[in-house]
Design a protein around this motif. Structure first.
Motif, PDB file in Angstrom:
ATOM      1  N   GLU A 146      -3.045  66.090  54.351  1.00  0.00           N
ATOM      2  CA  GLU A 146      -3.293  66.047  52.911  1.00  0.00           C
ATOM      3  C   GLU A 146      -1.978  66.114  52.133  1.00  0.00           C
ATOM      4  O   GLU A 146      -1.826  65.479  51.083  1.00  0.00           O
ATOM      5  N   ALA A 147      -1.013  66.857  52.689  1.00  0.00           N
ATOM      6  CA  ALA A 147       0.271  67.027  52.017  1.00  0.00           C
ATOM      7  C   ALA A 147       1.251  65.890  52.314  1.00  0.00           C
ATOM      8  O   ALA A 147       2.088  65.555  51.479  1.00  0.00           O
ATOM      9  N   VAL A 148       1.148  65.291  53.503  1.00  0.00           N
ATOM     10  CA  VAL A 148       2.148  64.321  53.957  1.00  0.00           C
ATOM     11  C   VAL A 148       1.762  62.877  53.650  1.00  0.00           C
ATOM     12  O   VAL A 148       2.593  62.075  53.206  1.00  0.00           O
TER      13      VAL A 148
ATOM     14  N   GLY B 245      -1.654  57.495  50.221  1.00  0.00           N
ATOM     15  CA  GLY B 245      -2.726  56.514  50.312  1.00  0.00           C
ATOM     16  C   GLY B 245      -3.495  56.613  51.612  1.00  0.00           C
ATOM     17  O   GLY B 245      -3.975  55.610  52.139  1.00  0.00           O
ATOM     18  N   ARG B 246      -3.598  57.843  52.141  1.00  0.00           N
ATOM     19  CA  ARG B 246      -4.314  58.124  53.392  1.00  0.00           C
ATOM     20  C   ARG B 246      -3.762  57.308  54.564  1.00  0.00           C
ATOM     21  O   ARG B 246      -4.513  56.860  55.433  1.00  0.00           O
ATOM     22  N   GLU B 247      -2.455  57.128  54.601  1.00  0.00           N
ATOM     23  CA  GLU B 247      -1.813  56.487  55.750  1.00  0.00           C
ATOM     24  C   GLU B 247      -0.425  57.078  55.957  1.00  0.00           C
ATOM     25  O   GLU B 247       0.217  57.544  55.000  1.00  0.00           O
ATOM     26  N   LEU B 248       0.033  57.062  57.207  1.00  0.00           N
ATOM     27  CA  LEU B 248       1.331  57.653  57.532  1.00  0.00           C
ATOM     28  C   LEU B 248       1.825  57.153  58.882  1.00  0.00           C
ATOM     29  O   LEU B 248       1.051  56.638  59.695  1.00  0.00           O
TER      30      LEU B 248
ATOM     31  N   VAL C 203      15.650  55.024  54.364  1.00  0.00           N
ATOM     32  CA  VAL C 203      14.858  53.956  53.751  1.00  0.00           C
ATOM     33  C   VAL C 203      14.009  54.480  52.595  1.00  0.00           C
ATOM     34  O   VAL C 203      13.620  53.728  51.707  1.00  0.00           O
ATOM     35  N   GLY C 204      13.722  55.783  52.596  1.00  0.00           N
ATOM     36  CA  GLY C 204      12.916  56.368  51.526  1.00  0.00           C
ATOM     37  C   GLY C 204      11.467  56.573  51.878  1.00  0.00           C
ATOM     38  O   GLY C 204      10.623  56.762  50.992  1.00  0.00           O
ATOM     39  N   ILE C 205      11.144  56.531  53.163  1.00  0.00           N
ATOM     40  CA  ILE C 205       9.769  56.766  53.607  1.00  0.00           C
ATOM     41  C   ILE C 205       9.495  58.270  53.607  1.00  0.00           C
ATOM     42  O   ILE C 205      10.272  59.052  54.166  1.00  0.00           O
ATOM     43  N   THR C 206       8.406  58.677  53.003  1.00  0.00           N
ATOM     44  CA  THR C 206       8.056  60.101  52.951  1.00  0.00           C
ATOM     45  C   THR C 206       6.818  60.435  53.774  1.00  0.00           C
ATOM     46  O   THR C 206       6.634  61.584  54.182  1.00  0.00           O
ATOM     47  N   ASN C 207       5.967  59.453  53.982  1.00  0.00           N
ATOM     48  CA  ASN C 207       4.707  59.704  54.696  1.00  0.00           C
ATOM     49  C   ASN C 207       4.865  59.453  56.198  1.00  0.00           C
ATOM     50  O   ASN C 207       4.467  58.419  56.730  1.00  0.00           O
ATOM     51  N   TYR C 208       5.478  60.406  56.859  1.00  0.00           N
ATOM     52  CA  TYR C 208       5.656  60.332  58.310  1.00  0.00           C
ATOM     53  C   TYR C 208       5.500  61.730  58.891  1.00  0.00           C
ATOM     54  O   TYR C 208       5.668  62.737  58.182  1.00  0.00           O
ATOM     55  N   LEU C 209       5.185  61.795  60.166  1.00  0.00           N
ATOM     56  CA  LEU C 209       4.919  63.080  60.818  1.00  0.00           C
ATOM     57  C   LEU C 209       5.284  62.997  62.293  1.00  0.00           C
ATOM     58  O   LEU C 209       4.952  62.027  62.969  1.00  0.00           O
TER      59      LEU C 209
ATOM     60  N   LYS D 242      11.928  71.276  61.939  1.00  0.00           N
ATOM     61  CA  LYS D 242      11.929  72.175  60.779  1.00  0.00           C
ATOM     62  C   LYS D 242      13.341  72.363  60.228  1.00  0.00           C
ATOM     63  O   LYS D 242      13.528  72.408  59.005  1.00  0.00           O
ATOM     64  N   SER D 243      14.322  72.461  61.118  1.00  0.00           N
ATOM     65  CA  SER D 243      15.707  72.659  60.680  1.00  0.00           C
ATOM     66  C   SER D 243      16.263  71.423  59.971  1.00  0.00           C
ATOM     67  O   SER D 243      17.266  71.517  59.255  1.00  0.00           O
ATOM     68  N   ASN D 244      15.609  70.269  60.181  1.00  0.00           N
ATOM     69  CA  ASN D 244      16.049  69.027  59.548  1.00  0.00           C
ATOM     70  C   ASN D 244      15.081  68.547  58.458  1.00  0.00           C
ATOM     71  O   ASN D 244      15.159  67.399  58.028  1.00  0.00           O
ATOM     72  N   ASN D 245      14.187  69.442  58.035  1.00  0.00           N
ATOM     73  CA  ASN D 245      13.210  69.125  56.983  1.00  0.00           C
ATOM     74  C   ASN D 245      12.372  67.892  57.322  1.00  0.00           C
ATOM     75  O   ASN D 245      12.125  67.026  56.478  1.00  0.00           O
ATOM     76  N   VAL D 246      11.949  67.834  58.570  1.00  0.00           N
ATOM     77  CA  VAL D 246      11.106  66.742  59.045  1.00  0.00           C
ATOM     78  C   VAL D 246       9.671  67.263  59.189  1.00  0.00           C
ATOM     79  O   VAL D 246       9.453  68.277  59.856  1.00  0.00           O
ATOM     80  N   PRO D 247       8.693  66.619  58.563  1.00  0.00           N
ATOM     81  CA  PRO D 247       7.296  67.059  58.712  1.00  0.00           C
ATOM     82  C   PRO D 247       6.890  67.073  60.183  1.00  0.00           C
ATOM     83  O   PRO D 247       7.093  66.088  60.893  1.00  0.00           O
TER      84      PRO D 247
END
Length: 427
Positions: free
Chosen positions: A146-148, A151-154, A177-183, A196-201
């Motif tokens: 829900e947070a990451v 448009g319900r895709e990642l 590249v500016g992509i934020t919706n990744y996990l 976590k140390s690199n602010n990666v979801p």
């Protein structure tokens, strides 16, 4: 007088006799009472035998208590089994309802009587409806998505500590590249902390999860097979997933280039228009004479390391089929099974998967064979900027990933020259 005295004596004797009789009766009654209350004797209450009986009674009570505890534990175990069975049945009912809903929608779409229309204007049903999201599948993951997601895709990638260096290049370019919706689905604690140390979801599976244990100890082949299990939860939660291997360099945002009109949209292992999109391959058998030429349809396989999958019933069925076969056929290659289930048609004894498929543009979603064998040697093609480059054809992945970054990001036109076209392995 004498008679009077005799009568008086007799009266006294009779009275004394009655008194004695009453005393004897009272004693008899008391004796009966004691005999009833203390059948083993009045003093037996204080005897060792009595204490033995009391101790025996206590032992029996303790033994019975242990029996009751054991019975209680057994009932708890049965209740847990019943709870699991109820959960499984609930899941089956839910899937059945989803299939029913899917079937109803198809009936609504296909059941209407329509005119076909002029030639060239007729089109069939393209896109399957999405499933109803079910957050009970994995509430913890649902909160993260829900947070990451956008448009319900990642983008989703699996990683353990063995691919730490490649993972760093992977998410560095995604951020650039500016992509934020990744996990990242972390398969061990080290990767969790690294992300976590690199602010990666990051999402970490439970330690007692059988899937997580395979991810911690398994090789690349075993980890690759896990994605079909893990992706299922994302789809059931109602999210579309762009599944990504770690050996991929992101140069543009892939979500800007997706069509989203199919259940599965995948990059190809093909290297030109024919191999990527299909061709008529003629098989020649001279012994057949007049019928020596047999026409066959061929297409190079979809790459199971980079594909976009929508949350539909056919997509979930695909994941279940592949996961089921890999469990029964541990030596099978997940990419081969993935393609067989996608492309094999229905035939005697087998029902093919009814899923819509799309092949991605092989110049935009580029494999390393296309890059090193063709693109880098062509002045025109080398000026095109792909969306991603997947180093799937070569073993020295880390070095080639760095070279791809130098070539496309830093503008070093000589960065790719030192590498041979093919593999450096000795066969």
């Amino acid at each position: 007088m004498i008679g009077g005295r005799r009568e008086g004596g007799l009266m006294r004797k009779a009275s004394q006799s009655v008194v004695k009789s009453r005393i004897l009766i009272a004693v008899a009654i008391i004796g009966c009472l004691f005999a009833f209350l203390y059948p083993h004797g009045f003093l037996s209450f204080y005897s060792p035998a009595f204490h033995s009986q009391v101790l025996s009674s206590k032992c029996e009570s303790s033994h019975r208590l242990n029996e009751l505890k054991a019975e209680y534990a057994a009932e708890l175990e049965k209740n847990e089994e019943l709870r699991q069975q109820v959960k499984e049945l609930t899941e089956k009912v839910r899937l059945a309802e989803q299939k029913k809903d899917h079937a109803q929608k198809q009936i609504e779409a296909l059941g209407k009587w329509r005119k076909a229309g002029p030639s060239g204007t007729v089109k069939g049903l393209r896109t399957n409806p999405t499933v109803i999201p079910d957050e009970s599948v994995n509430p913890r993951l649902a909160v993260i998505l829900e947070a990451v997601a956008v448009g319900r895709e990642l983008i989703v990638a699996l990683a353990n500590w063995k691919v730490k260096e490649s993972l760093e290049i992977w998410f560095t370019n995604i951020k650039r590249v500016g992509i934020t919706n990744y996990l990242v689905v972390a398969l061990d604690d080290k990767i969790t902390e690294f992300c976590k140390s690199n602010n990666v979801p990051v999402f970490t599976r439970d330690a007692n999860d059988g899937i997580a244990s395979i991810g911690r100890t398994g090789n690349n082949h075993a980890v690759s097979g896990l994605k079909f299990h893990i992706l299922r939860e994302f789809l059931l939660l109602g999210y579309s997933v762009l599944l990504s291997d770690i050996d991929i360099v992101y140069l543009q945002n892939p979500f800007d280039y997706l069509y989203r009109d199919s259940d599965v949209e995948s990059m190809t292992d093909g290297h030109d228009n024919m191999t990527a999109y299909g061709f008529d391959d003629v098989f020649d058998e001279p012994a057949m004479g007049w019928a020596r030429y047999a026409h066959t349809m061929r297409i190079w396989v979809f790459n199971s390391g980079f594909f976009y999958i929508r949350p539909t019933i056919p997509s979930i069925e695909l994941l279940d089929r592949v996961a089921g076969r890999l469990a029964k056929e541990p030596k099978s290659w997940d990419q081969a099974v993935f393609n067989e289930e996608l492309f094999f048609p229905s035939h005697l004894g087998y029902e093919g998967l009814h899923a819509a498929r799309r092949t991605m543009d092989f110049y935009l979603f580029m494999n390393s064979k296309v890059l090193f064998k063709t693109v880098r040697k062509d002045d025109r093609l080398s000026k095109l900027k792909p969306v991603i480059v997947h180093v799937n054809y070569h073993p020295n992945k880390l070095q080639r990933m760095k070279a791809v970054m130098e070539f496309y990001v830093d503008g070093n036109r000589d960065a790719l020259k030192p590498f041979p076209d093919g593999s450096e392995w000795e066969w």
